[in-house]
Scaffold this motif. Structure first.
Motif, mmCIF file in Angstrom:
data_model
loop_
_atom_site.group_PDB
_atom_site.id
_atom_site.type_symbol
_atom_site.label_atom_id
_atom_site.label_comp_id
_atom_site.label_asym_id
_atom_site.label_seq_id
_atom_site.Cartn_x
_atom_site.Cartn_y
_atom_site.Cartn_z
ATOM 1 N N PHE A 185 0.849 -1.194 0.000
ATOM 2 C CA PHE A 185 0.000 0.000 0.000
ATOM 3 C C PHE A 185 0.883 1.242 0.000
ATOM 4 O O PHE A 185 1.341 1.707 1.030
ATOM 5 C CB PHE A 185 -0.948 -0.017 1.199
ATOM 6 C CG PHE A 185 -2.103 -0.956 1.019
ATOM 7 C CD1 PHE A 185 -3.284 -0.530 0.436
ATOM 8 C CD2 PHE A 185 -1.994 -2.279 1.401
ATOM 9 C CE1 PHE A 185 -4.337 -1.395 0.249
ATOM 10 C CE2 PHE A 185 -3.048 -3.166 1.218
ATOM 11 C CZ PHE A 185 -4.222 -2.720 0.634
ATOM 12 N N ALA A 186 1.116 1.727 -1.192
ATOM 13 C CA ALA A 186 1.974 2.905 -1.380
ATOM 14 C C ALA A 186 1.336 3.794 -2.437
ATOM 15 O O ALA A 186 0.597 3.318 -3.298
ATOM 16 C CB ALA A 186 3.376 2.471 -1.803
ATOM 17 N N PRO A 187 1.607 5.085 -2.380
ATOM 18 C CA PRO A 187 0.996 6.003 -3.348
ATOM 19 C C PRO A 187 1.619 5.886 -4.729
ATOM 20 O O PRO A 187 2.804 5.604 -4.866
ATOM 21 C CB PRO A 187 1.277 7.383 -2.740
ATOM 22 C CG PRO A 187 2.537 7.187 -1.953
ATOM 23 C CD PRO A 187 2.463 5.787 -1.418
ATOM 24 N N LEU A 262 -6.594 -0.965 -3.457
ATOM 25 C CA LEU A 262 -5.409 -0.150 -3.705
ATOM 26 C C LEU A 262 -5.587 0.720 -4.951
ATOM 27 O O LEU A 262 -5.255 1.908 -4.951
ATOM 28 C CB LEU A 262 -4.182 -1.042 -3.849
ATOM 29 C CG LEU A 262 -2.853 -0.333 -4.150
ATOM 30 C CD1 LEU A 262 -2.519 0.692 -3.077
ATOM 31 C CD2 LEU A 262 -1.728 -1.350 -4.296
ATOM 32 N N ASN A 266 -5.752 4.933 -5.041
ATOM 33 C CA ASN A 266 -4.849 5.748 -5.842
ATOM 34 C C ASN A 266 -5.572 6.563 -6.915
ATOM 35 O O ASN A 266 -4.930 7.306 -7.656
ATOM 36 C CB ASN A 266 -3.750 4.869 -6.459
ATOM 37 C CG ASN A 266 -2.598 4.638 -5.496
ATOM 38 O OD1 ASN A 266 -2.044 5.583 -4.947
ATOM 39 N ND2 ASN A 266 -2.255 3.388 -5.250
ATOM 40 N N GLU A 286 -4.954 1.833 5.253
ATOM 41 C CA GLU A 286 -4.676 1.768 3.818
ATOM 42 C C GLU A 286 -4.684 3.165 3.193
ATOM 43 O O GLU A 286 -3.841 3.484 2.344
ATOM 44 C CB GLU A 286 -5.695 0.854 3.141
ATOM 45 C CG GLU A 286 -5.528 -0.611 3.526
ATOM 46 C CD GLU A 286 -6.739 -1.475 3.223
ATOM 47 O OE1 GLU A 286 -6.684 -2.690 3.513
ATOM 48 O OE2 GLU A 286 -7.744 -0.944 2.709
ATOM 49 N N THR A 290 -1.399 5.283 1.533
ATOM 50 C CA THR A 290 -1.390 5.782 0.154
ATOM 51 C C THR A 290 -1.456 7.311 0.094
ATOM 52 O O THR A 290 -1.745 7.886 -0.949
ATOM 53 C CB THR A 290 -2.554 5.163 -0.655
ATOM 54 O OG1 THR A 290 -3.781 5.281 0.081
ATOM 55 C CG2 THR A 290 -2.295 3.700 -0.944
ATOM 56 N N GLU A 291 -1.206 7.956 1.230
ATOM 57 C CA GLU A 291 -1.059 9.412 1.332
ATOM 58 C C GLU A 291 -2.323 10.186 0.956
ATOM 59 O O GLU A 291 -2.256 11.270 0.374
ATOM 60 C CB GLU A 291 0.135 9.894 0.491
ATOM 61 C CG GLU A 291 1.461 9.324 0.972
ATOM 62 C CD GLU A 291 2.669 9.898 0.241
ATOM 63 O OE1 GLU A 291 2.476 10.687 -0.712
ATOM 64 O OE2 GLU A 291 3.812 9.545 0.618
ATOM 65 N N LYS A 292 -3.470 9.624 1.333
ATOM 66 C CA LYS A 292 -4.718 10.355 1.103
ATOM 67 C C LYS A 292 -4.919 11.424 2.176
ATOM 68 O O LYS A 292 -4.436 11.288 3.306
ATOM 69 C CB LYS A 292 -5.915 9.399 1.129
ATOM 70 C CG LYS A 292 -5.892 8.300 0.064
ATOM 71 C CD LYS A 292 -5.886 8.845 -1.343
ATOM 72 C CE LYS A 292 -4.546 8.705 -2.010
ATOM 73 N NZ LYS A 292 -4.504 9.202 -3.384
ATOM 74 N N ARG A 345 1.213 8.992 5.903
ATOM 75 C CA ARG A 345 2.034 7.797 5.677
ATOM 76 C C ARG A 345 3.258 7.800 6.591
ATOM 77 O O ARG A 345 3.622 6.754 7.157
ATOM 78 C CB ARG A 345 2.479 7.722 4.220
ATOM 79 C CG ARG A 345 3.359 6.494 3.934
ATOM 80 C CD ARG A 345 3.757 6.376 2.481
ATOM 81 N NE ARG A 345 4.725 5.305 2.287
ATOM 82 C CZ ARG A 345 4.424 4.026 2.084
ATOM 83 N NH1 ARG A 345 3.139 3.657 2.036
ATOM 84 N NH2 ARG A 345 5.352 3.106 1.928
#
Length: 375
Positions: A185-187, A262, A266, A286, A290-292, A345
């Protein structure tokens, strides 16, 4: 080492507890630990299978809700008795049936056990509080579990307080939140900034009263026409409160159950968690990973993760006025708030929420308990 996990339902049936149990089990298997999951059988599922290295045994129980926990208890104890010399730890996900079963197994077969408190509970408290207030039988269950379960896992500070309220010894309480695979789980970086684009807000979760879906929709539909023309609300999930989505505004889209969370994360800008009660939400973890930009109610474990105006935004539970202002503010300042998502994150990274670290902490608990048993 062989760990037996007890949980009422398991993959492919998906909820917060089920997702965490599967993710943790997979990580433990990757580290060389053998894991067997004992769970209830559901129509259409195999009675035995291996999922990503995790052994899954599904136990058939009665459709009668009063008999089901008793049958689960009896059949699970039979499995544990037959394999007692090959089991090192019993790990229960939730208290009611799994936790009580783990306590009985520990008492009968001298196998150490841990019980993770499921979810965030309700206005009365988490599940151990509810059980303790459910009459004489409930009080006796709690007394029995306190005596025979080796460790209680609190996934939030609020749950930790509830455990202390019912006088679980501090030495038996471990604060250990849910984890997230930060590699997965990454942006996805998007350098194409469009000042005229439609902002995408999203709710991802069960459509249930406890999740505050009615609060979310009532707030959204109270927004101005100008706001609704520039923003879109995506609802991912299903549940008993689905009827709230009937005759909804054209700015709202119900996606139903989404398999690739995911990918959805994004594609959105702002994640909303309006729950009335919460433990440590998988969806929140999550979204942070993902930097939301996060907007969440100030309940349960949410304040453990979010610092208002730093890595997200908190609003008072069910306070539509506060939520409305946050919708407007985040929508109008979405580009400037990019750093808030990055800080979300960073919070997970700095504070050990990576699933590999959580798995390592569980292994430490397992080792500590087995050493005590063998001393």
């Amino acid at each position: 080492m062989h760990i037996v996990m007890l949980i009422s339902s398991f993959h492919p049936l998906i909820g917060g507890a089920e997702r965490q149990a599967l993710r943790l089990s997979e990580k433990l298997v990757d580290s060389g630990i053998r894991v067997t999951v004992l769970t209830r059988w559901h129509e259409g599922l195999r009675k035995e299978e291996k999922i990503n290295g995790v052994n899954v045994n599904r136990i058939k129980v009665s459709k009668n809700p009063k008999l089901a926990p008793v049958i689960f208890l009896i059949k699970t104890l039979k499995f544990i008795r037959e394999n007692k010399n090959d089991i090192d730890i019993i790990h229960a996900h939730a208290l009611s049936a799994p936790g009580l079963t783990a306590a009985v197994a520990s008492r009968l077969f001298k196998i150490p056990s841990i019980a993770k408190i499921a979810g965030g509970g309700n206005k009365d408290g988490c599940e151990i509080i509810r059980i303790s207030r459910s009459g004489i039988l409930g009080k006796l269950k709690v007394i029995f579990m306190k005596k025979n379960i080796s460790k209680f896992i609190a996934i939030s500070k609020l749950i930790e307080k509830d455990l202390l309220k019912v006088k679980v010894p501090e030495s038996k309480i471990v604060f250990l939140p849910n984890g997230i695979d930060l590699d997965k789980f990454a942006p996805i970086k998007n350098n194409n900034i469009d000042n005229e684009k439609i902002n995408k807000f999203a709710f991802i979760g069960r459509l249930e009263k406890i999740k505050g879906i009615d609060v979310l929709l009532n707030t959204w539909e109270s927004m101005s026409k100008e706001f609704l023309s520039k923003n879109k609300l995506l609802i991912a999930g299903d549940g008993r409160e689905k009827h709230f989505l009937e005759n909804m505004d054209s700015s709202i889209e119900h996606l139903g159950k989404v398999d690739d969370v995911l990918k959805l994360l994004n594609e959105i800008d702002i994640f909303i968690l309006p729950s009335r009660y919460e433990g440590i939400s998988n969806s929140l973890l999550e979204a942070m990973a993902t930097e939301k930009i996060i907007i969440a109610s100030e309940v349960g474990g949410n304040p453990d993760l979010l610092i208002n105006n730093l890595n997200g935004y908190l609003f008072e539970n069910e306070n539509i006025d506060q939520l409305r202002k946050l919708f407007k503010y985040t929508s109008e300042n979405i580009i400037e708030l990019n750093g808030v998502g990055k800080e979300a994150r960073a919070t997970l990274v700095k504070n050990g929420f990576d699933l590999s670290e959580i798995q390592s902490k569980y292994r430490h608990i397992y080792n500590e308990l087995t050493q005590k048993k063998n001393a």
